[in-house]
Motif scaffolding. Structure first.
Motif, PDB file in Angstrom:
ATOM      1  N   ARG A   1       0.833  -1.201   0.000  1.00  0.00           N
ATOM      2  CA  ARG A   1       0.000   0.000   0.000  1.00  0.00           C
ATOM      3  C   ARG A   1       0.873   1.259   0.000  1.00  0.00           C
ATOM      4  O   ARG A   1       0.541   2.251  -0.651  1.00  0.00           O
ATOM      5  N   ALA A   2       1.966   1.205   0.753  1.00  0.00           N
ATOM      6  CA  ALA A   2       2.862   2.360   0.820  1.00  0.00           C
ATOM      7  C   ALA A   2       3.450   2.656  -0.555  1.00  0.00           C
ATOM      8  O   ALA A   2       3.534   3.821  -0.976  1.00  0.00           O
ATOM      9  N   ILE A   3       3.849   1.600  -1.273  1.00  0.00           N
ATOM     10  CA  ILE A   3       4.359   1.786  -2.626  1.00  0.00           C
ATOM     11  C   ILE A   3       3.265   2.343  -3.534  1.00  0.00           C
ATOM     12  O   ILE A   3       3.494   3.272  -4.314  1.00  0.00           O
TER      13      ILE A   3
ATOM     14  N   LEU B   1      11.466   2.936  -6.668  1.00  0.00           N
ATOM     15  CA  LEU B   1      11.747   1.902  -5.672  1.00  0.00           C
ATOM     16  C   LEU B   1      13.126   2.100  -5.052  1.00  0.00           C
ATOM     17  O   LEU B   1      13.320   1.887  -3.850  1.00  0.00           O
ATOM     18  N   GLY B   2      14.067   2.515  -5.876  1.00  0.00           N
ATOM     19  CA  GLY B   2      15.429   2.725  -5.391  1.00  0.00           C
ATOM     20  C   GLY B   2      15.545   3.898  -4.435  1.00  0.00           C
ATOM     21  O   GLY B   2      16.534   4.017  -3.708  1.00  0.00           O
ATOM     22  N   LYS B   3      14.533   4.761  -4.444  1.00  0.00           N
ATOM     23  CA  LYS B   3      14.544   5.936  -3.577  1.00  0.00           C
ATOM     24  C   LYS B   3      13.470   5.846  -2.497  1.00  0.00           C
ATOM     25  O   LYS B   3      13.011   6.860  -1.967  1.00  0.00           O
ATOM     26  N   THR B   4      13.061   4.619  -2.188  1.00  0.00           N
ATOM     27  CA  THR B   4      11.981   4.413  -1.223  1.00  0.00           C
ATOM     28  C   THR B   4      12.464   3.643  -0.002  1.00  0.00           C
ATOM     29  O   THR B   4      13.165   2.638  -0.132  1.00  0.00           O
ATOM     30  N   ASP B   5      12.090   4.128   1.181  1.00  0.00           N
ATOM     31  CA  ASP B   5      12.432   3.449   2.425  1.00  0.00           C
ATOM     32  C   ASP B   5      11.142   3.141   3.189  1.00  0.00           C
ATOM     33  O   ASP B   5      10.297   4.021   3.370  1.00  0.00           O
ATOM     34  N   ILE B   6      10.991   1.887   3.598  1.00  0.00           N
ATOM     35  CA  ILE B   6       9.804   1.470   4.343  1.00  0.00           C
ATOM     36  C   ILE B   6      10.242   0.810   5.644  1.00  0.00           C
ATOM     37  O   ILE B   6      11.149  -0.026   5.649  1.00  0.00           O
ATOM     38  N   ASP B   7       9.598   1.196   6.745  1.00  0.00           N
ATOM     39  CA  ASP B   7       9.966   0.635   8.043  1.00  0.00           C
ATOM     40  C   ASP B   7       8.728   0.565   8.926  1.00  0.00           C
ATOM     41  O   ASP B   7       7.689   1.166   8.610  1.00  0.00           O
ATOM     42  N   PHE B   8       8.832  -0.185  10.028  1.00  0.00           N
ATOM     43  CA  PHE B   8       7.763  -0.278  11.015  1.00  0.00           C
ATOM     44  C   PHE B   8       8.301   0.135  12.366  1.00  0.00           C
ATOM     45  O   PHE B   8       9.422  -0.237  12.742  1.00  0.00           O
ATOM     46  N   SER B   9       7.510   0.896  13.114  1.00  0.00           N
ATOM     47  CA  SER B   9       7.929   1.336  14.442  1.00  0.00           C
ATOM     48  C   SER B   9       6.711   1.626  15.304  1.00  0.00           C
ATOM     49  O   SER B   9       5.848   2.426  14.924  1.00  0.00           O
ATOM     50  N   LYS B  10       6.606   0.940  16.426  1.00  0.00           N
ATOM     51  CA  LYS B  10       5.524   1.158  17.399  1.00  0.00           C
ATOM     52  C   LYS B  10       4.150   1.089  16.748  1.00  0.00           C
ATOM     53  O   LYS B  10       3.261   1.896  17.028  1.00  0.00           O
ATOM     54  N   GLY B  11       3.973   0.120  15.853  1.00  0.00           N
ATOM     55  CA  GLY B  11       2.676  -0.060  15.214  1.00  0.00           C
ATOM     56  C   GLY B  11       2.420   0.838  14.037  1.00  0.00           C
ATOM     57  O   GLY B  11       1.343   0.785  13.426  1.00  0.00           O
TER      58      GLY B  11
ATOM     59  N   ILE C   1       3.485   2.410  10.167  1.00  0.00           N
ATOM     60  CA  ILE C   1       4.264   2.171   8.968  1.00  0.00           C
ATOM     61  C   ILE C   1       4.832   3.502   8.507  1.00  0.00           C
ATOM     62  O   ILE C   1       4.115   4.503   8.431  1.00  0.00           O
ATOM     63  N   ILE C   2       6.114   3.489   8.252  1.00  0.00           N
ATOM     64  CA  ILE C   2       6.818   4.727   7.943  1.00  0.00           C
ATOM     65  C   ILE C   2       7.352   4.671   6.520  1.00  0.00           C
ATOM     66  O   ILE C   2       8.142   3.799   6.173  1.00  0.00           O
ATOM     67  N   LEU C   3       6.899   5.605   5.702  1.00  0.00           N
ATOM     68  CA  LEU C   3       7.325   5.697   4.306  1.00  0.00           C
ATOM     69  C   LEU C   3       8.210   6.924   4.151  1.00  0.00           C
ATOM     70  O   LEU C   3       7.752   8.054   4.349  1.00  0.00           O
ATOM     71  N   ASP C   4       9.469   6.702   3.845  1.00  0.00           N
ATOM     72  CA  ASP C   4      10.420   7.796   3.658  1.00  0.00           C
ATOM     73  C   ASP C   4      10.400   8.772   4.832  1.00  0.00           C
ATOM     74  O   ASP C   4      10.411  10.001   4.663  1.00  0.00           O
ATOM     75  N   GLY C   5      10.334   8.202   6.044  1.00  0.00           N
ATOM     76  CA  GLY C   5      10.385   9.023   7.246  1.00  0.00           C
ATOM     77  C   GLY C   5       9.058   9.596   7.707  1.00  0.00           C
ATOM     78  O   GLY C   5       9.000  10.267   8.741  1.00  0.00           O
ATOM     79  N   GLU C   6       7.980   9.306   6.970  1.00  0.00           N
ATOM     80  CA  GLU C   6       6.653   9.853   7.318  1.00  0.00           C
ATOM     81  C   GLU C   6       5.690   8.733   7.679  1.00  0.00           C
ATOM     82  O   GLU C   6       5.608   7.720   6.978  1.00  0.00           O
ATOM     83  N   ILE C   7       4.949   8.896   8.770  1.00  0.00           N
ATOM     84  CA  ILE C   7       3.914   7.935   9.159  1.00  0.00           C
ATOM     85  C   ILE C   7       2.741   8.077   8.198  1.00  0.00           C
ATOM     86  O   ILE C   7       2.184   9.170   8.036  1.00  0.00           O
ATOM     87  N   VAL C   8       2.353   6.958   7.554  1.00  0.00           N
ATOM     88  CA  VAL C   8       1.299   7.013   6.530  1.00  0.00           C
ATOM     89  C   VAL C   8       0.176   6.023   6.823  1.00  0.00           C
ATOM     90  O   VAL C   8      -0.464   5.501   5.906  1.00  0.00           O
TER      91      VAL C   8
END
Length: 223
Positions: free
Chosen positions: A42-44, A65-75, A77-84
């Protein structure tokens, strides 16, 4: 956690089966991390919509895709440093996520990331092909489903609760279409892994489904 104690739980199933809700509950009760793979797609999809990128333009997609960062923290989803969390739950993003999941370039990037997460620590992952493609050696595999009518009701209530103006018949039609698209796509279609336990959650509460999965895991010494 020692390496020999690491285990993976794969939960697959069609849209609206309650996979994410159950996976989160199971992870919480077991004290392990929940990886929302659907949210990753969904983030992509959200980013592609925001950038107005044409999926037919493969080079643009690969560059994104090469410029995209996805992570999870405290429930979250973080896309390029932003909670989405909320931005990726609209009907438009849902459709785009399904389309993105059929692209080899997108799947290759996210699957590699998901496997890396599963190798490093005990996790619960849910999606369409976790047991059949992403974590094929997962110790525990479940395939959750429910009637299209019930899944549509769940999704409709979820969207209404978030203040979105949606039509139930449209939600049901989208569920049925996604079932067909996910099950018939050429690349890693939605299907139950041969060694997965199938759970029909029609008429079952979140607690009942969660307890059923936890009971199965505890039978094998994990708690």
């Amino acid at each position: 956690m020692k390496e020999e104690q690491i285990f993976q739980i794969a939960i697959d199933g069609p849209s609206g089966a309650g996979k994410s809700t159950i996976a989160q509950q199971v992870a919480k009760l077991l004290g392990i991390d929940y990886i929302d793979t659907g949210a990753m797609y969904r983030a992509i999809g959200y980013k592609i919509l925001e950038r107005k990128i044409n999926l037919d333009h493969t080079e643009e997609v690969i560059d994104l895709l090469g410029k995209t960062d996805i992570d999870f923290s405290k429930g979250n989803i973080i896309l390029d440093g932003e909670i989405v969390n909320d931005q990726i739950r609209t009907p438009e993003v849902t459709k785009m996520a399904s389309m993105c999941s059929a692209l080899p370039e997108v799947r290759a990037m996210l699957v590699a990331l998901q496997r890396k997460m599963g190798q490093a620590k005990s996790v619960v992952m849910d999606g369409r092909d976790i047991g059949t493609n992403v974590l094929t050696d997962a110790r525990y595999k479940f395939f959750m489903t429910a009637s299209a009518q019930e899944r549509a009701e769940r999704r409709y209530e979820e969207l209404v609760a978030k203040g979105q103006n949606v039509n139930f018949d449209a939600v049901l039609a989208d569920i049925i279409k996604r079932d067909h698209d996910d099950s018939t796509r050429a690349l890693n279609p939605l299907k139950r892994a041969e060694d997965a336990i199938e759970l029909d959650t029609t008429g079952m509460s979140i607690t009942e489904v969660t307890e059923k999965i936890i009971k199965e895991i505890r039978k094998n010494g994990n708690c």
